[in-house]
Design an enzyme around this catalytic site. Sequence first.
Site, PDB file in Angstrom:
ATOM      1  N   GLY A 668      47.508  45.716  21.073  1.00  0.00           N
ATOM      2  CA  GLY A 668      46.360  45.545  21.960  1.00  0.00           C
ATOM      3  C   GLY A 668      46.735  45.746  23.410  1.00  0.00           C
ATOM      4  N   ARG A 669      45.735  46.117  24.195  1.00  0.00           N
ATOM      5  CA  ARG A 669      45.945  46.231  25.629  1.00  0.00           C
ATOM      6  C   ARG A 669      45.013  45.235  26.293  1.00  0.00           C
ATOM      7  NH1 ARG A 669      48.548  51.278  26.555  1.00  0.00           N
ATOM      8  NH2 ARG A 669      48.327  52.600  24.706  1.00  0.00           N
ATOM      9  N   GLY A 673      48.192  42.950  30.440  1.00  0.00           N
ATOM     10  CA  GLY A 673      49.374  43.585  29.878  1.00  0.00           C
ATOM     11  C   GLY A 673      49.165  43.997  28.435  1.00  0.00           C
ATOM     12  N   VAL A 675      50.040  44.045  24.339  1.00  0.00           N
ATOM     13  CA  VAL A 675      50.432  43.035  23.369  1.00  0.00           C
ATOM     14  C   VAL A 675      51.080  43.713  22.170  1.00  0.00           C
ATOM     15  CG1 VAL A 675      49.672  41.099  21.969  1.00  0.00           C
ATOM     16  CG2 VAL A 675      48.498  41.609  24.108  1.00  0.00           C
ATOM     17  N   LYS A 689      53.356  39.448  24.741  1.00  0.00           N
ATOM     18  CA  LYS A 689      52.609  40.131  25.787  1.00  0.00           C
ATOM     19  C   LYS A 689      53.587  40.610  26.853  1.00  0.00           C
ATOM     20  CE  LYS A 689      48.549  38.749  27.356  1.00  0.00           C
ATOM     21  NZ  LYS A 689      47.625  37.895  28.096  1.00  0.00           N
ATOM     22  N   ASP A 802      38.423  32.956  31.723  1.00  0.00           N
ATOM     23  CA  ASP A 802      38.064  34.173  30.994  1.00  0.00           C
ATOM     24  C   ASP A 802      37.765  33.818  29.544  1.00  0.00           C
ATOM     25  OD1 ASP A 802      37.477  36.818  30.761  1.00  0.00           O
ATOM     26  OD2 ASP A 802      39.550  37.504  30.624  1.00  0.00           O
TER      27      ASP A 802
END
Length: 983
Positions: A668-669, A673, A675, A689, A802
Amino acid sequence: MSETTPFLFLVLSLLTAAVSSGSGELDILLALPQTIQSSATPNPFSSWIPAASPCNFVGIKCDQNGSVTELDLSRQWLVGTVNFTLVCALPSLEKLALGFNSLGGNVLADLDRCSKLRYLDLGNNRFSGSFPEIPSLVELQYLYLNKSGLSGAFPWGSLRSMPNLVALSVGDNRFEPSPFPLEVLDLLDLNWLYMTNCSIQGKIPPGIGRLTKLINLELSVNNISGEIPNEIGNLMNLWQLELYRNNLTGRFPPGMRNLIKLEKFDASRNNLQGDLSELSNLTNLVTLQLFVNNLSGGIPPEFGNFQKLVNLSLYTNQLTGPLPEMLGSWAEFNYIDVSENFLTGRIPPNMCNRGKMKELLVLQNNLSGEIPATYTNCSTLTRFRVSNNSLTGVVPPGLWGLPNVNIIDLEMNKFEGGVTSDIQNAKALGQLFLANNKFSGDLPEEISKAESLVAIHVSNNGFTGRLPQSIGELKKLSSLHVENNMFSGLIPESLGSCDSISDVNMANNSLSGEIPASLGSLPVLNSLNLSDNLISGSIPSSLSLLRLSLLDLSNNRLTGQIPESLSIQAYNGSFAGNPGLCSYTISSFRQCSYHPGMSKDIHMLIVCFSLLAVLLCLCLGFCFYINKREKKRGRSLKEDLWDVKSFRVLSFTEDEILESIKPENLIGRGASGNVYRVVLANGKELAVKHIWNTDCNNQKKARATTPILGTCEKRSREFEAEVETLSSIRHVNVVKLYCSITSDDSSLLVYEYLPNGSLWDRLHTSRKVELDWETRYDIAVGAAKGLEYLHHGCEKPVLHRDVKSSNILLDEFMKPRIADFGLAKILQVNGGKDSTHIIAGTHGYIAPEYGYTYKVNEKSDVYSFGVVLMELVTGKRPIEAEFGDYKDIVSWVSGKLKTRESVLSMVDLRIPEAFKDDAIKVLRVAILCTATLPNLRPAMRSVVHMLEEAEPCKIVGIIIEEDENVKSKAIQPVDAAKVKPES
Ligand SMILES: *[C@@H]1O[C@H](CO)[C@@H](O)[C@H](O)[C@H]1NC(C)=O
Ligand SMILES: *[C@@H]1O[C@H](CO)[C@@H](O)[C@H](O)[C@H]1NC(C)=O
């Protein structure tokens, strides 16, 4: 001998049988407490000892032969499981009563062996699974299974073998939906039928008219449609008829008038039409509830003669004409709610004749005349709401001082005169709503003795004189609206001691003098409107300490400098119409003239800004250089010097991690950063990460929106502090951080790996799965607990900033963990009122206050969490094209709260019908979380509490109220033992 031998043999064998059964019964009873515990005092089982005769045990009764006939352990705080094989081995058992306990497990088919039972009560327990067929219980007269946790298909066919049944109570169970069971219609001795909330659908069969012995018929909270059959008129012994919350249509059938013994009738929340004439001679009615239907016509004058009537609730219909003059004057009348109709005429004067009345609710009608003076003696009144009518005259003094009243709502009428000083006696008064009338005179100083006041709304009247100067004594006051009156004099200095106040509007009066600087110390003030007055002096700089979503000081006579901290975009227009104001930064104002003290400050500011700018340039240059170097260098992580900080016992080495940071492991992005998924030699999975140049990258990203500038050095230290704090977090609903590995130009954060990905993926993407309601509910509660821990459980509150469904990860059991602290912020306990200035978050989840003010706090997380709850309930993304004008899910939801149907239509179609009410309870929490004003949002602690209250099955039959101000009705669990059939 040959003749006596068989006789002797018979006697002998009978004796042995009796003896063995006696000791057998003792053994059976002594085995029961092995799987059941009681926490009652005295413990019923303490008398269950081998030395005693079972007939002396608490809860046991025997016949003359010493055989057990009754086992009654109801209300004994029992937990555990019942071995029905054992119980039904008691050969003479006629009564088995285990109601009102917390017994669990399955009710086994062995129950059918209790073939002598006349009375069976398993109600109000937590059994599971379906109820077995019991065709052998042919003697059964009383069957209570209400609210026992049962599900599946109910064995209605077994009822055919129970012709003697007198009471059948199976409501409040999640049975499979079924039509009204016709087997019930042959139970001609039935006088008690409780089938509320047990998934009955279709019509009420005309055969119901055969059950002429019924005194209680309850079919509420089902999905019953069609008309009430004429044959209901045959049930002339009915004392209670409950049809609440179904989908019944049509008029009350002719024949209803025969039900003259009826005392309690509730057919609220259906689609009934026509008038009430069929009810006009039900003279024994005690309670009549028909709210939320389409009933029309007048209220029968006969209602005024009903001698027993104490509760009348007819709100939200289309009723016309007057209320009978003598209504409620005979018995100890309790409440009336006829709001939201088209009623005319006067308020009946005698409803509090017997001094017991609690609620008078006639909102939104066309009533006229004055408030009858009789109510000034009605000391029991708690709610007096007559708003939105055409009432006139002076409010009789005495009403203001009613000792138990908690709401006086007279808004939108034509009342005159003033509020009298006896309001000081209204010690319970929380809400005083007088807006939009013709009140005059002053607001008496004594109002500050009404110490429970939370809201004072007196706007749009003709009040004059000073505002009460002692208003600061009202420590609970949260909302003060006095706008559009003719108040004059000073703003009370003591207002600064109203510690709970969040909303002040004094606009459009003739207030003068200065703004008290004490207002700046109000801890939760969120909205301050002092516009259109004669206020002079300068704006106290203390106001900049507040977290205001609205500040309006326009059109006054203010002078001097606008404090720099208030000169921000969000307060644009807040100061207009004050020709005496000046500013250094807002161009539309006169430039403030030279001031020696100021100039020094400005020099300092300029120097600071220049320094910061230089540092920023240096930093950006450095980042640029590093990035370039990185690109050239490619992947060469191992060449750097790494500093490992571990926060838990580690079962892996730094090298193992570093080796795995390669493209094929990228999963993942994220915002901060990339992952990677790392599989260790021992098979354990981790998520890593990788953050390049954390500090500088973050700064570049944030630069566009944040007013704060800092150096890379500083950010880096902050980052480390945050990692350290987050690493100390240990909570089952927060993702575990194992360690951080940092070098000069990048950091690795090593987290636990969660195989089920994120909630976002599971709800919205191609990797979507069927999430049943229980799973969704558990995710909601778990995530709420994680966030509650961050806000309230840590040494210093941690703001996530978030919160979104893609940051809620799911473990192998679909239990949620809060993740991604890329933007998290640890609140400095003393640093600026627990708020942070950096705008962060994700579109669709960002709380509206980000738009008004740079200051946000943990309530912004609560907002984002509310959005996640909405995703769980509706299955929709926070932003969807279909929301159209509504733009986002929050406004889409709030636009659909008009009717129960439109509320239900929002629930995800993948959630089964039986759980829709539970889903709506969670939706209600989501709506509270997404309130526009941060102060109105609950803290995460209460969010967790509210969600736990909404647990599926926990609250049976409590319905969402569209209007919280209108009388709400919760179904009381029927206490089977309380009302015994006459028999
Ligand atoms: C219930 O009691 C019977 C008779 O003693 C026994 O055989 C059975 O194993 C028990 N059942 C359970 C589930 O304990
Ligand atoms: C209620 O009944 C009406 C008419 O019979 C029907 O149109 C409507 O869909 C029903 N509503 C529900 C929620 O079942």
